[in-house]
Motif scaffolding. Structure first.
Motif, PDB file in Angstrom:
ATOM      1  N   LEU A  62      65.876  51.724  26.288  1.00  0.00           N
ATOM      2  CA  LEU A  62      64.761  51.683  25.356  1.00  0.00           C
ATOM      3  C   LEU A  62      63.517  51.039  25.960  1.00  0.00           C
ATOM      4  O   LEU A  62      62.401  51.524  25.763  1.00  0.00           O
ATOM      5  CB  LEU A  62      65.165  50.919  24.097  1.00  0.00           C
ATOM      6  N   ALA A  63      63.693  49.943  26.687  1.00  0.00           N
ATOM      7  CA  ALA A  63      62.539  49.145  27.108  1.00  0.00           C
ATOM      8  C   ALA A  63      62.049  49.459  28.508  1.00  0.00           C
ATOM      9  O   ALA A  63      60.858  49.298  28.793  1.00  0.00           O
ATOM     10  CB  ALA A  63      62.877  47.662  27.013  1.00  0.00           C
ATOM     11  N   ILE A  64      62.924  49.896  29.407  1.00  0.00           N
ATOM     12  CA  ILE A  64      62.510  50.160  30.787  1.00  0.00           C
ATOM     13  C   ILE A  64      62.160  51.627  30.985  1.00  0.00           C
ATOM     14  O   ILE A  64      61.159  51.951  31.637  1.00  0.00           O
ATOM     15  CB  ILE A  64      63.595  49.711  31.784  1.00  0.00           C
ATOM     16  N   VAL A  65      62.940  52.531  30.416  1.00  0.00           N
ATOM     17  CA  VAL A  65      62.584  53.951  30.506  1.00  0.00           C
ATOM     18  C   VAL A  65      61.272  54.199  29.777  1.00  0.00           C
ATOM     19  O   VAL A  65      60.409  54.951  30.235  1.00  0.00           O
ATOM     20  CB  VAL A  65      63.714  54.841  29.948  1.00  0.00           C
ATOM     21  N   GLY A  66      61.119  53.570  28.616  1.00  0.00           N
ATOM     22  CA  GLY A  66      59.837  53.586  27.933  1.00  0.00           C
ATOM     23  C   GLY A  66      59.463  54.893  27.268  1.00  0.00           C
ATOM     24  O   GLY A  66      58.290  55.117  26.968  1.00  0.00           O
ATOM     25  N   ARG A  67      60.432  55.748  26.984  1.00  0.00           N
ATOM     26  CA  ARG A  67      60.106  57.000  26.294  1.00  0.00           C
ATOM     27  C   ARG A  67      60.473  56.908  24.820  1.00  0.00           C
ATOM     28  O   ARG A  67      61.053  55.930  24.363  1.00  0.00           O
ATOM     29  CB  ARG A  67      60.809  58.179  26.949  1.00  0.00           C
ATOM     30  N   ARG A  68      60.121  57.940  24.104  1.00  0.00           N
ATOM     31  CA  ARG A  68      60.471  58.007  22.695  1.00  0.00           C
ATOM     32  C   ARG A  68      61.937  58.410  22.528  1.00  0.00           C
ATOM     33  O   ARG A  68      62.408  59.318  23.223  1.00  0.00           O
ATOM     34  CB  ARG A  68      59.593  59.029  21.972  1.00  0.00           C
ATOM     35  N   TYR A  69      62.625  57.742  21.599  1.00  0.00           N
ATOM     36  CA  TYR A  69      64.005  58.107  21.278  1.00  0.00           C
ATOM     37  C   TYR A  69      64.069  58.532  19.814  1.00  0.00           C
ATOM     38  O   TYR A  69      63.660  57.783  18.928  1.00  0.00           O
ATOM     39  CB  TYR A  69      64.949  56.932  21.549  1.00  0.00           C
ATOM     40  N   THR A  70      64.571  59.728  19.585  1.00  0.00           N
ATOM     41  CA  THR A  70      64.604  60.289  18.238  1.00  0.00           C
ATOM     42  C   THR A  70      65.810  59.792  17.451  1.00  0.00           C
ATOM     43  O   THR A  70      66.733  59.177  18.009  1.00  0.00           O
ATOM     44  CB  THR A  70      64.646  61.818  18.300  1.00  0.00           C
ATOM     45  N   GLY A  90      64.941  59.421  10.533  1.00  0.00           N
ATOM     46  CA  GLY A  90      64.796  60.856  10.360  1.00  0.00           C
ATOM     47  C   GLY A  90      65.171  61.609  11.620  1.00  0.00           C
ATOM     48  O   GLY A  90      65.141  61.066  12.732  1.00  0.00           O
ATOM     49  N   GLU A  91      65.502  62.882  11.462  1.00  0.00           N
ATOM     50  CA  GLU A  91      65.888  63.729  12.604  1.00  0.00           C
ATOM     51  C   GLU A  91      64.807  63.746  13.679  1.00  0.00           C
ATOM     52  O   GLU A  91      65.091  63.670  14.870  1.00  0.00           O
ATOM     53  CB  GLU A  91      66.169  65.156  12.122  1.00  0.00           C
ATOM     54  N   GLN A  92      63.561  63.889  13.275  1.00  0.00           N
ATOM     55  CA  GLN A  92      62.455  63.975  14.223  1.00  0.00           C
ATOM     56  C   GLN A  92      61.713  62.639  14.377  1.00  0.00           C
ATOM     57  O   GLN A  92      60.804  62.534  15.217  1.00  0.00           O
ATOM     58  CB  GLN A  92      61.461  65.054  13.784  1.00  0.00           C
ATOM     59  N   ALA A  93      62.070  61.660  13.581  1.00  0.00           N
ATOM     60  CA  ALA A  93      61.440  60.342  13.715  1.00  0.00           C
ATOM     61  C   ALA A  93      61.821  59.743  15.063  1.00  0.00           C
ATOM     62  O   ALA A  93      62.873  60.051  15.633  1.00  0.00           O
ATOM     63  CB  ALA A  93      61.889  59.424  12.587  1.00  0.00           C
ATOM     64  N   PHE A  94      60.953  58.876  15.582  1.00  0.00           N
ATOM     65  CA  PHE A  94      61.271  58.277  16.873  1.00  0.00           C
ATOM     66  C   PHE A  94      60.918  56.797  16.895  1.00  0.00           C
ATOM     67  O   PHE A  94      60.063  56.328  16.143  1.00  0.00           O
ATOM     68  CB  PHE A  94      60.563  59.006  18.020  1.00  0.00           C
ATOM     69  N   LEU A  95      61.623  56.089  17.767  1.00  0.00           N
ATOM     70  CA  LEU A  95      61.354  54.695  18.075  1.00  0.00           C
ATOM     71  C   LEU A  95      60.866  54.636  19.513  1.00  0.00           C
ATOM     72  O   LEU A  95      61.468  55.238  20.406  1.00  0.00           O
ATOM     73  CB  LEU A  95      62.608  53.861  17.870  1.00  0.00           C
ATOM     74  N   HIS A  96      59.776  53.930  19.739  1.00  0.00           N
ATOM     75  CA  HIS A  96      59.177  53.889  21.074  1.00  0.00           C
ATOM     76  C   HIS A  96      58.838  52.458  21.449  1.00  0.00           C
ATOM     77  O   HIS A  96      57.912  51.862  20.894  1.00  0.00           O
ATOM     78  CB  HIS A  96      57.911  54.749  21.108  1.00  0.00           C
ATOM     79  N   VAL A  97      59.617  51.887  22.367  1.00  0.00           N
ATOM     80  CA  VAL A  97      59.295  50.593  22.965  1.00  0.00           C
ATOM     81  C   VAL A  97      58.490  50.915  24.220  1.00  0.00           C
ATOM     82  O   VAL A  97      59.036  51.091  25.301  1.00  0.00           O
ATOM     83  CB  VAL A  97      60.567  49.788  23.290  1.00  0.00           C
TER      84      VAL A  97
END
Length: 234
Positions: free
Chosen positions: A162-170, A127-134
């Protein structure tokens, strides 16, 4: 068992096995019983000759919020706790070994253990606002399942972001990085995931399997268990 009582259930339609994480009150957070049932459903769909595509989604309009920390921190611990690592490895090994395309519907969020399931999909619809967060790095954890899938599917730079920055990606960011296949309106994720799954399932079965086999032929381990144990151990 009534699906409402089952932490994971599945349906079959038109060659698609729709496998549903079914703990909406806990945002589909992972427990030992959920992992056990998820493994069973993945194996059943893999072995079902009528199934051409697996579709993973979460009940209640969200994918998966990660481990259920309330359960994992319970005192006394639940009976399934000693077996959990093996149960969770079984889930990912079954996804790795599956010879059929896997689609995942990323609604709202996929966090930590949930992001590992999303990254396991061959095709991720977000989704546009959905996010993946490692986000394991923020807790001082190694994120072995997330890292295993990132190493398997994506360049080093994507894994680092994805894994080192550790923020949410939309959703739009995930598409730009090649992590998600498509981004759609948030209320259209499940419909689009089903449409995509049905389209693929409508192709000749031998062609679907042949292409998936060609895609995975260069994988670094012969089996999912070998691959995840190697990553977890090192």
């Amino acid at each position: 068992m009534n699906p409402s009582d089952d932490p994971v259930f599945s349906t079959r339609e038109g060659g698609v096995a729709e496998i549903v994480l079914n703990r909406p009150a806990r945002r589909n957070a992972v427990t030992g019983p959920l992992a056990k049932r998820l493994h069973e459903e993945i194996v059943a769909a893999t072995e079902d000759d009528e199934v051409a595509v697996l579709l993973l989604r979460g009940a209640g309009g969200a994918f998966c919020s990660g481990l259920d920390l309330g359960e994992f921190r319970a005192d006394p611990p639940p009976d399934w706790m000693p077996a959990f690592s093996g149960l969770w490895l079984d889930v990912h090994a079954a996804l790795y070994d599956c010879p059929k395309p896997i689609v995942a519907a990323l609604e709202r969020f996929a966090i930590n253990a949930g992001s590992a399931l999303a990254l396991a999909a061959d095709l991720l619809v977000a989704g546009e606002q959905a996010f993946l967060h490692v986000g394991e790095i923020q807790m001082g954890m190694a994120a072995p399942m997330n890292m295993a899938w990132l190493r398997l599917r994506h360049p080093e730079g994507v894994a680092a972001r994805l894994a080192i920055v550790g923020r949410r990606y939309t959703g739009p960011e995930l598409v730009r990085m090649g992590v998600a296949a498509e981004v759609v309106d948030d209320d259209a994720v499940l419909d689009r995931s089903r449409e995509l799954s049905q389209t693929i399932a409508g192709y000749p079965a031998h062609g679907i399997r042949a292409i998936k086999q060609t895609i995975v032929r260069g994988r670094p381990a012969a089996s999912g268990r070998e691959w995840f144990e190697s990553v977890h151990g090192g």
